[in-house]
Motif scaffolding. Sequence first.
Motif, PDB file in Angstrom:
ATOM      1  N   PRO A 181      -3.991  -1.340  -8.971  1.00  8.76           N
ATOM      2  CA  PRO A 181      -5.031  -0.686  -8.181  1.00  8.76           C
ATOM      3  C   PRO A 181      -4.745   0.804  -8.019  1.00  8.76           C
ATOM      4  O   PRO A 181      -3.590   1.239  -8.058  1.00  8.76           O
ATOM      5  CB  PRO A 181      -4.943  -1.388  -6.824  1.00  8.76           C
ATOM      6  N   GLY A 182      -5.803   1.546  -7.823  1.00 14.18           N
ATOM      7  CA  GLY A 182      -5.663   2.961  -7.481  1.00 14.18           C
ATOM      8  C   GLY A 182      -5.684   3.131  -5.972  1.00 14.18           C
ATOM      9  O   GLY A 182      -5.066   2.360  -5.237  1.00 14.18           O
ATOM     10  N   ILE A 183      -6.409   4.107  -5.493  1.00 12.02           N
ATOM     11  CA  ILE A 183      -6.486   4.392  -4.063  1.00 12.02           C
ATOM     12  C   ILE A 183      -7.586   3.509  -3.480  1.00 12.02           C
ATOM     13  O   ILE A 183      -8.774   3.725  -3.717  1.00 12.02           O
ATOM     14  CB  ILE A 183      -6.787   5.880  -3.820  1.00 12.02           C
ATOM     15  N   VAL A 184      -7.169   2.508  -2.719  1.00  7.16           N
ATOM     16  CA  VAL A 184      -8.083   1.486  -2.226  1.00  7.16           C
ATOM     17  C   VAL A 184      -8.097   1.523  -0.705  1.00  7.16           C
ATOM     18  O   VAL A 184      -7.071   1.755  -0.061  1.00  7.16           O
ATOM     19  CB  VAL A 184      -7.654   0.091  -2.728  1.00  7.16           C
ATOM     20  N   GLU A 185      -9.248   1.269  -0.140  1.00  7.14           N
ATOM     21  CA  GLU A 185      -9.408   1.320   1.315  1.00  7.14           C
ATOM     22  C   GLU A 185      -8.801   0.074   1.947  1.00  7.14           C
ATOM     23  O   GLU A 185      -9.478  -0.928   2.182  1.00  7.14           O
ATOM     24  CB  GLU A 185     -10.885   1.454   1.693  1.00  7.14           C
ATOM     25  N   THR A 186      -7.511   0.132   2.197  1.00 10.63           N
ATOM     26  CA  THR A 186      -6.765  -0.982   2.778  1.00 10.63           C
ATOM     27  C   THR A 186      -5.846  -0.441   3.870  1.00 10.63           C
ATOM     28  O   THR A 186      -5.650   0.769   3.992  1.00 10.63           O
ATOM     29  CB  THR A 186      -5.900  -1.687   1.713  1.00 10.63           C
ATOM     30  N   PRO A 187      -5.236  -1.341   4.661  1.00  7.81           N
ATOM     31  CA  PRO A 187      -4.330  -0.883   5.722  1.00  7.81           C
ATOM     32  C   PRO A 187      -3.149  -0.052   5.236  1.00  7.81           C
ATOM     33  O   PRO A 187      -2.558   0.696   6.018  1.00  7.81           O
ATOM     34  CB  PRO A 187      -3.852  -2.198   6.355  1.00  7.81           C
ATOM     35  N   ILE A 188      -2.798  -0.150   3.955  1.00 11.31           N
ATOM     36  CA  ILE A 188      -1.654   0.610   3.456  1.00 11.31           C
ATOM     37  C   ILE A 188      -1.891   2.122   3.572  1.00 11.31           C
ATOM     38  O   ILE A 188      -0.957   2.907   3.641  1.00 11.31           O
ATOM     39  CB  ILE A 188      -1.350   0.216   1.988  1.00 11.31           C
ATOM     40  N   PHE A 189      -3.166   2.508   3.602  1.00 11.88           N
ATOM     41  CA  PHE A 189      -3.499   3.922   3.722  1.00 11.88           C
ATOM     42  C   PHE A 189      -3.958   4.302   5.127  1.00 11.88           C
ATOM     43  O   PHE A 189      -4.505   5.385   5.344  1.00 11.88           O
ATOM     44  CB  PHE A 189      -4.598   4.298   2.719  1.00 11.88           C
ATOM     45  N   THR A 190      -3.722   3.424   6.104  1.00 15.05           N
ATOM     46  CA  THR A 190      -4.181   3.660   7.466  1.00 15.05           C
ATOM     47  C   THR A 190      -3.657   4.969   8.039  1.00 15.05           C
ATOM     48  O   THR A 190      -4.356   5.682   8.761  1.00 15.05           O
ATOM     49  CB  THR A 190      -3.769   2.489   8.387  1.00 15.05           C
ATOM     50  N   GLY A 191      -2.421   5.318   7.706  1.00 18.30           N
ATOM     51  CA  GLY A 191      -1.814   6.518   8.272  1.00 18.30           C
ATOM     52  C   GLY A 191      -2.237   7.816   7.609  1.00 18.30           C
ATOM     53  O   GLY A 191      -1.845   8.898   8.060  1.00 18.30           O
ATOM     54  N   LEU A 204     -10.656  12.180  -8.970  1.00 14.61           N
ATOM     55  CA  LEU A 204     -10.775  11.007  -9.833  1.00 14.61           C
ATOM     56  C   LEU A 204     -12.028  11.080 -10.695  1.00 14.61           C
ATOM     57  O   LEU A 204     -13.052  11.629 -10.276  1.00 14.61           O
ATOM     58  CB  LEU A 204     -10.840   9.732  -8.987  1.00 14.61           C
ATOM     59  N   PRO A 205     -11.990  10.484 -11.893  1.00 17.28           N
ATOM     60  CA  PRO A 205     -13.215  10.362 -12.685  1.00 17.28           C
ATOM     61  C   PRO A 205     -14.330   9.656 -11.906  1.00 17.28           C
ATOM     62  O   PRO A 205     -15.497  10.012 -12.024  1.00 17.28           O
ATOM     63  CB  PRO A 205     -12.761   9.545 -13.896  1.00 17.28           C
ATOM     64  N   GLN A 206     -13.960   8.626 -11.146  1.00 19.44           N
ATOM     65  CA  GLN A 206     -14.888   8.021 -10.196  1.00 19.44           C
ATOM     66  C   GLN A 206     -14.423   8.454  -8.801  1.00 19.44           C
ATOM     67  O   GLN A 206     -13.504   7.848  -8.236  1.00 19.44           O
ATOM     68  CB  GLN A 206     -14.881   6.491 -10.307  1.00 19.44           C
ATOM     69  N   PRO A 207     -15.008   9.505  -8.246  1.00 23.64           N
ATOM     70  CA  PRO A 207     -14.448  10.160  -7.054  1.00 23.64           C
ATOM     71  C   PRO A 207     -14.745   9.441  -5.744  1.00 23.64           C
ATOM     72  O   PRO A 207     -15.516   9.901  -4.900  1.00 23.64           O
ATOM     73  CB  PRO A 207     -15.117  11.538  -7.095  1.00 23.64           C
ATOM     74  N   ARG A 208     -14.120   8.298  -5.557  1.00 26.08           N
ATOM     75  CA  ARG A 208     -14.279   7.541  -4.317  1.00 26.08           C
ATOM     76  C   ARG A 208     -13.100   6.606  -4.143  1.00 26.08           C
ATOM     77  O   ARG A 208     -12.333   6.354  -5.082  1.00 26.08           O
ATOM     78  CB  ARG A 208     -15.576   6.728  -4.347  1.00 26.08           C
ATOM     79  N   LEU A 209     -12.964   6.074  -2.948  1.00 27.76           N
ATOM     80  CA  LEU A 209     -12.001   5.018  -2.699  1.00 27.76           C
ATOM     81  C   LEU A 209     -12.481   3.723  -3.346  1.00 27.76           C
ATOM     82  O   LEU A 209     -13.683   3.443  -3.392  1.00 27.76           O
ATOM     83  CB  LEU A 209     -11.832   4.777  -1.199  1.00 27.76           C
ATOM     84  N   GLY A 210     -11.541   2.936  -3.837  1.00 27.10           N
ATOM     85  CA  GLY A 210     -11.882   1.601  -4.261  1.00 27.10           C
ATOM     86  C   GLY A 210     -11.994   0.689  -3.055  1.00 27.10           C
ATOM     87  O   GLY A 210     -11.601   1.043  -1.940  1.00 27.10           O
ATOM     88  N   ASN A 211     -12.541  -0.496  -3.259  1.00 26.77           N
ATOM     89  CA  ASN A 211     -12.557  -1.471  -2.169  1.00 26.77           C
ATOM     90  C   ASN A 211     -11.794  -2.715  -2.596  1.00 26.77           C
ATOM     91  O   ASN A 211     -11.667  -3.010  -3.792  1.00 26.77           O
ATOM     92  CB  ASN A 211     -13.993  -1.786  -1.718  1.00 26.77           C
ATOM     93  N   PRO A 212     -11.248  -3.457  -1.636  1.00 21.41           N
ATOM     94  CA  PRO A 212     -10.394  -4.601  -1.976  1.00 21.41           C
ATOM     95  C   PRO A 212     -11.078  -5.639  -2.847  1.00 21.41           C
ATOM     96  O   PRO A 212     -10.431  -6.283  -3.683  1.00 21.41           O
ATOM     97  CB  PRO A 212     -10.029  -5.183  -0.609  1.00 21.41           C
TER      98      PRO A 212
END
Length: 244
Positions: A181-191, A204-212
């Motif tokens: 996975p790339g940068i995904v909207e999960t608790p690991i990035f909460t901080g 990013l080529p697709q400039p958004r957060l991924g989702n789980p």
Amino acid sequence: MTENSKVALVTGAASGIGEATARALVAAGAKVYLGDINEEGAKAVATALGSGAEAIQLDVTSAESWEAAVTRITAQSGSLSVLVNNAGIFTPGGLEAIGEAEFQKTFEINALGAFLGMKAVVESMKSAGGGSIVNVSSSAGLVGVKDAIAYSASKWAVRGLSRSAALDLAPYSIRVNSVHPGIVETPIFTGFPREALDMMTAALPQPRLGNPEEIAAMIAFLASDQASFCTGAEYTVDGGYACA
């Protein structure tokens, strides 16, 4: 997945990618055990998912905890056919900043946990006539990452574990693949401040957060018989992060 007879264990299933994966596997008809050191969190997710899911306390850094989990699962539901090694932590810090204890803890959870999990399920999967192991690495396991040396190195280790295990287990019809996975909207990035996440994703080529759910869909495919000729491979779900 193509049948309703699979028994799966997903680690780190109380939230994020693990929770989304458990949901996807239950929806596909599998009996899913949600392993997490946070048993109460896993129970809450399992309750929401209904009779196809059950929580189980699991410390992925402990061989004894793995043995107890697999023994319970096989006694209740028969041989395991799917393992998703998803549990992990993100530890920030570059070479000069990070300490030995932090580095070791990161490897214990991210890499040792995957190693112990694979060892724990092999005999059960042999009894089932084969199986699928999906190890959740990261795009950071494909490229170097500044100020995240322990995390990146541990995820490279997961990549190597997966490739070697695929060769070791192929004679038993046990497939092993890694998902990145790339940068995904999960608790690991909460901080992370939102501004920092926006800056990271803007390039990013697709400039958004991924989702789980996007990661879970790939994992569910690799767990299924549709992926029966897929082993020893690396699957990126990262919006193009690793190739940017």
